[in-house]
Motif scaffolding. Structure first.
Motif: not given
Length: 170
Positions: A18-19, A23-24, A27
Motif C-alpha cells: 500500500s501507499s 490504501s491498505n 486488502s
C-alpha cells in the motif's frame, strides 16, 4: 480463534503493498472478513477513530487491530505499518553506498524495463476484460495522448476522463 502469526502477516502484507492512508483498506477488509476476524462495523469504527485522532490517516489500522484482537492486535498493527517504512530507510541507506556502481545501474535499468513490460501486460489484460468497448478505448487513448504530451497535470487528466466517462456512459 485468531492465529497471531497469520494475523500479523495479513497486516504486514497490507502495509507492504500500500501507499499509506486508506490504501491498505481493501486488502485488510478482504482478508480479515474472509477469516471471520473482523466485521464491517469494526472497519467503520476504526476509520472513524482514525479520522478523529490526530496524526496520519494510516493510524486507523491500529484501531482496527485493537477492535479485532485487543492490545496484541494493536501492537501487531503498529509493527506491521512501521516495518515497511523501516525497510525503505534501510534499503535507501544501503543503496546510497552502491548506486554509482555499473552493475547497480545496469540492474536498475533492467528493472525499469521490466516495470514497463509489467505495465503493458496489465494494459493488455484490462483491454481484454468484458465490458471494454470503443468508449473506454477512446477515453484511454485520450488520457494516453494527454499524458504523453507532458503538459497536462495528471489530476486534470483523471478529472477529464471521469467527466468524459460520465457523459459517454450515462
Amino acid at each position: 480463534m485468531i492465529d497471531p502469526l497469520i494475523y500479523f502477516l495479513l497486516f504486514l502484507k497490507a502495509s507492504l503493498f500500500s501507499s499509506g492512508g486508506f490504501s491498505n483498506l481493501p486488502s485488510l477488509h478482504q482478508d480479515l472478513i474472509a477469516n471471520g476476524w473482523a466485521t464491517d462495523a469494526d472497519f467503520g469504527q476504526s476509520i472513524a477513530i482514525g479520522q478523529t485522532s490526530p496524526g496520519p490517516n494510516g493510524l486507523w489500522v491500529i484501531s482496527l487491530g485493537y477492535l479485532t484482537y485487543g492490545f496484541l492486535g494493536a501492537f501487531f498493527a503498529l509493527i506491521a505499518i512501521t516495518l515497511p517504512a523501516l525497510l525503505v530507510l534501510l534499503v535507501s541507506a544501503g543503496y546510497s553506498r552502491i548506486e554509482n556502481r555499473t552493475w547497480v545501474q545496469g540492474a536498475m535499468h533492467g528493472i525499469s524495463l521490466a516495470v514497463v513490460g509489467l505495465l503493458l501486460a496489465v494494459v493488455w489484460t484490462i483491454l481484454h476484460q468484458p465490458g471494454v468497448d470503443w468508449k473506454g478505448l477512446l477515453i484511454a487513448a485520450g488520457a494516453f495522448g494527454l499524458a504523453l504530451s507532458r503538459k497536462v497535470n495528471l489530476l486534470i487528466i483523471l478529472g477529464l476522463a471521469g467527466l468524459v466517462g460520465y457523459f459517454l456512459y450515462r
